[in-house]
Design an enzyme around this catalytic site. Structure first.
Site, short mmCIF file in Angstrom:
data_model
loop_
_atom_site.label_atom_id
_atom_site.label_comp_id
_atom_site.label_asym_id
_atom_site.label_seq_id
_atom_site.Cartn_x
_atom_site.Cartn_y
_atom_site.Cartn_z
N HIS A 41 0.81 -1.22 0.00
CA HIS A 41 0.00 0.00 0.00
C HIS A 41 0.84 1.27 0.00
CE1 HIS A 41 -3.54 -2.40 0.45
NE2 HIS A 41 -3.14 -2.91 1.59
N ASP A 173 -10.37 -3.93 8.74
CA ASP A 173 -11.13 -4.50 7.63
C ASP A 173 -12.14 -5.53 8.12
OD1 ASP A 173 -9.93 -2.98 5.66
OD2 ASP A 173 -8.34 -4.43 5.29
#
Length: 245
Positions: A41, A173
């Site tokens: 990321h 998440d």
């Protein structure tokens, strides 16, 4: 890996932005046990991760790297470049866990063929292929991330996968998938942590239940989590600058 699997607290720091090798010395001097190099990321690439990994290992810090979903071509380059563990995100099934092991571990546990991993041994690799494979399988950690309801439903089979070393929960998440985004103290999240912790303990895996607040970290410790990532490079810099301003 030995520290974590022996039940000792193991602290890590995430590298997201800075490529400078001074990061390795700073992380080591602060007392961290491992560094989490985020190739997934961020703009960090394999070459950046390799240079950081070599410097971290030389400083006595275990270098781990997170890849994009099932990007095992990059994982192989990272391992040959000096990374000592692969963090595989979004592992939802036992089949995907077995794939991570097959692609990142060496025979007979996995299916990786020998490349040029000699830097793990100071460029003086063991003489036999069997000895080298055994040593590399001991060095390279496989960390699978649990981040979805599907993964939670399959946690028993995922944790039972031979070659998986650590179960790591992406709680942000997972909480979102459970419909309680950002609420780490919600009963759904606590229940998920308990189920994951029980599976990890049953199958002898290391455990990280991702938490940020102090009270949540204490709760995860009580459930058996011994792997903690305390922060990242840019956030630490910005917070320090604000504190000094």
């Amino acid at each position: 890996k030995d520290r974590l699997l022996s039940g000792k607290m193991t602290f890590g720091f995430q590298i997201r932005t800075f490529r400078e090798l001074e990061m390795a010395r700073a992380i080591a001097m602060t007392g961290f046990h491992f560094a989490f190099i985020d190739v997934a990321h961020t703009s960090l690439d394999v070459a950046d991760a390799s240079r950081l990994a070599i410097a971290l290992a030389d400083a006595g810090v275990t270098p781990l790297a997170r890849i994009l979903d099932r990007d095992y071509q990059t994982a192989g380059k990272l391992i040959e470049g000096g990374v000592q563990g692969i963090i595989a995100p979004r592992i939802d099934t036992a089949e995907q866990a077995r794939e991570a092991v097959a692609q990142c571990k060496y025979r007979p546990i996995g299916s990786r063929w020998r490349g040029d991993e000699s830097l793990h041994f100071g460029w003086a690799a063991p003489t036999s292929l069997q000895d080298m494979n055994a040593a590399l399988n001991d060095i390279v950690m496989i960390v699978v991330m649990i981040e979805s309801e599907e993964a939670l439903s399959n946690i028993e089979a995922i944790a039972a996968t031979e070659g998986v070393d650590v179960i790591s929960v992406g709680t942000t998440d997972l909480a979102g998938a459970l419909g309680v985004q950002g609420n780490f103290s919600h009963p759904k999240v606590i229940d998920a942590w308990q189920r994951i912790a029980a599976a990890a303990k049953k199958h002898g895996k290391g455990l990280r239940l991702g938490a940020k607040k102090h009270e949540d970290i204490i709760r995860t410790y009580e459930l058996g989590s011994r792997m903690v990532i305390t922060g990242n490079d840019m956030a630490t810099l910005v917070n320090g600058m604000r504190a000094d301003f």
